[in-house]
Write a protein that holds these residues in place. Structure first.
Motif, short mmCIF file in Angstrom:
data_model
loop_
_atom_site.label_atom_id
_atom_site.label_comp_id
_atom_site.label_asym_id
_atom_site.label_seq_id
_atom_site.Cartn_x
_atom_site.Cartn_y
_atom_site.Cartn_z
N LEU A 215 23.27 19.83 -34.08
CA LEU A 215 22.52 19.97 -35.33
C LEU A 215 23.44 20.17 -36.53
CD1 LEU A 215 19.50 22.21 -34.29
CD2 LEU A 215 19.53 19.74 -34.63
N TRP A 217 25.83 18.40 -37.54
CA TRP A 217 26.02 17.11 -38.25
C TRP A 217 24.84 16.83 -39.17
CZ3 TRP A 217 23.45 12.53 -38.76
CH2 TRP A 217 24.18 11.45 -39.25
N TYR A 218 23.62 17.17 -38.75
CA TYR A 218 22.43 16.89 -39.55
C TYR A 218 22.33 17.82 -40.76
CZ TYR A 218 20.88 13.87 -35.78
OH TYR A 218 20.80 12.86 -34.86
N ARG A 221 24.84 16.50 -43.50
CA ARG A 221 24.60 15.20 -44.11
C ARG A 221 23.38 15.26 -45.00
NH1 ARG A 221 28.68 15.22 -41.86
NH2 ARG A 221 29.81 13.54 -40.79
N ALA A 224 19.51 13.63 -43.90
CA ALA A 224 19.26 13.58 -42.46
C ALA A 224 18.02 14.37 -42.09
CB ALA A 224 20.47 14.10 -41.69
N LEU A 225 17.73 15.43 -42.85
CA LEU A 225 16.56 16.26 -42.63
C LEU A 225 15.74 16.33 -43.91
CD1 LEU A 225 18.24 19.19 -40.65
CD2 LEU A 225 16.96 17.27 -39.69
N MET A 360 12.58 16.34 -38.88
CA MET A 360 13.47 15.30 -38.36
C MET A 360 12.62 14.07 -38.09
SD MET A 360 16.06 15.35 -35.07
CE MET A 360 17.06 16.63 -35.81
N HIS A 365 19.00 7.34 -33.57
CA HIS A 365 20.06 8.33 -33.64
C HIS A 365 19.54 9.75 -33.57
CE1 HIS A 365 18.54 7.55 -37.67
NE2 HIS A 365 18.90 8.77 -37.99
N ASN A 366 18.21 9.95 -33.67
CA ASN A 366 17.63 11.29 -33.58
C ASN A 366 17.11 11.62 -32.19
OD1 ASN A 366 18.12 11.67 -36.32
ND2 ASN A 366 16.09 10.98 -36.94
#
Length: 385
Positions: A215, A217-218, A221, A224-225, A360, A365-366
């Motif tokens: 998480l 990484w999300y 970025r 992403a969320l 999300m 990719h998720n």
């Protein structure tokens, strides 16, 4: 003059074995099939090939040499092409982006505690590793710390804290050792195998670290969320492609705190029921009544006594969900699953540190982080209040 040792001549049987091995190697590398065997006729009605002999007779070919059978079999043995995502239908795209579909499509493996077949993501996998000092094999969750695929013979069981604690008590895990593990490691090494006493806490810690690392990484970025006000249905209706909700607060209530007290009271009641049935067995056990000479059957454990119904004593596990456009989506409370300290470290310095709820979206990719969240939630799941 000392006698020289006389060389023993090989027996005729050894010559026959060498000749047979030579012939087997020759035939294994020069197998004639189909038209290479000579004139062949095809019987279309029976889908069979017949070899025409020199005298005009016909001899049916076995399936391993029949060209018709071989050609039909090769149709199903050709490797399939990799799926082209650009040509997927809308339904195929939904499956491709669904973490539950990926979980159910994973290989089935046997749980060594319950002996049931379950998808691999729903199981905790341990692999033997030598101790750096004693070199004795230790069963450790190596798959949670590395990306390698071939880690040796696995030991799998249902990924839940209760099952892990059950296997840890009184060396119950030894009952799940299967012959392949003994064959790979050797009987002597298996007898010295070590199961850590803190295995439930170790598996939980590694699962949390893996989820937090994924998480991270999300949270780092942008985009992403997606933030939202709350996991309620009214606040999610305006968003598109909602796959799961990450709640940055606790979802525990007063009823969850009382659940532990209820479990203690239930365990105390069960203890006194067992004590009564053993202490007054001659009054409640039909096999100990006067005049009874037969022994109880193998399935008989103890006399029947009033107990709580199984559905009351063991209610279903609770998984938090919410509704989005008529469909249930999971809600993951990060403080409840990762602990409050690890959640603060995760969101510190990100643009979402002041948010309360994040979404999300669906996407290929998720899928991986959602499967990890599902594994951690299943490991910590408790019966509903």
């Amino acid at each position: 003059m000392p006698a020289r040792p006389v060389k023993r001549l090989p027996s005729c049987f050894s010559h026959a074995i060498i000749s047979l091995q030579t012939r087997c190697r020759f035939y294994a590398t020069n197998v004639l099939a189909g038209d290479a065997l000579g004139p062949i006729e095809h019987n279309g009605q029976k889908h069979q090939s017949l070899r025409v002999l020199k005298d005009g007779g016909k001899l049916p070919l076995p399936p391993v040499l029949d060209p018709v059978v071989l050609s039909e079999r090769q149709r199903w043995q050709q490797p399939k092409q990799q799926p082209n995502v650009a040509e997927f239908t809308p339904f195929q795209k939904k499956l491709w982006q669904n973490p539950y579909a990926h979980t159910l499509a994973s290989p089935l493996r046997e749980c060594r505690a319950t002996f049931t077949l379950l998808p691999t993501p729903l199981l905790t996998t341990l692999h033997p590793r030598p101790h750096p000092t004693t070199a004795a094999p230790w069963l450790l969750p190596v798959s949670l710390t590395t990306t390698q695929k071939h880690l040796g013979p696995p030991y799998r069981f249902l990924s839940h804290a209760y099952i892990t604690a059950h296997l840890t008590k009184k060396r119950v895990w030894e009952r799940g050792l299967y012959p392949r593990l003994v064959e790979k490691l050797g009987k002597g090494a298996v007898e010295k195998m070590v199961w850590r006493e803190d295995m439930p806490a170790l598996v939980l810690e590694l699962l949390r670290k893996k989820v937090a690392g994924k998480l991270g990484w999300y949270f780092a970025r942008s985009g992403a969320l997606v933030p939202c006000s709350s996991p309620r249905r009214e606040d999610l209706e305006g968003l598109e492609d909602v796959s799961c909700v990450l709640y940055l607060g606790s979802l525990r209530t007063r009823a969850d705190d009382l659940q532990a007290e209820v479990a203690e009271m239930t365990a105390e009641g069960e203890k006194w029921v067992s004590y009564f049935t053993k202490g007054f067995a001659k009054y409640v056990d039909p096999h100990k009544a006067p005049g009874v000479t037969h022994s109880p059957p193998h399935w008989f454990v103890e006399p029947v006594a009033p107990r709580l119904q199984p559905r009351v004593r063991f209610p279903p596990l609770e998984f938090k969900t919410t509704l989005w456009r008529g469909r249930k989506v999971p809600v993951y409370s990060l403080p409840d699953m990762l602990s409050e300290e690890m959640t603060r470290e995760l969101i510190r310095g990100s643009k979402h540190q002041n948010e309360r709820c994040l979404v999300m979206k669906m996407g290929e990719h998720n899928v991986a982080p959602q499967i990890l969240l599902m594994q951690l939630q299943a490991y910590l799941a408790e019966p509903g209040p």
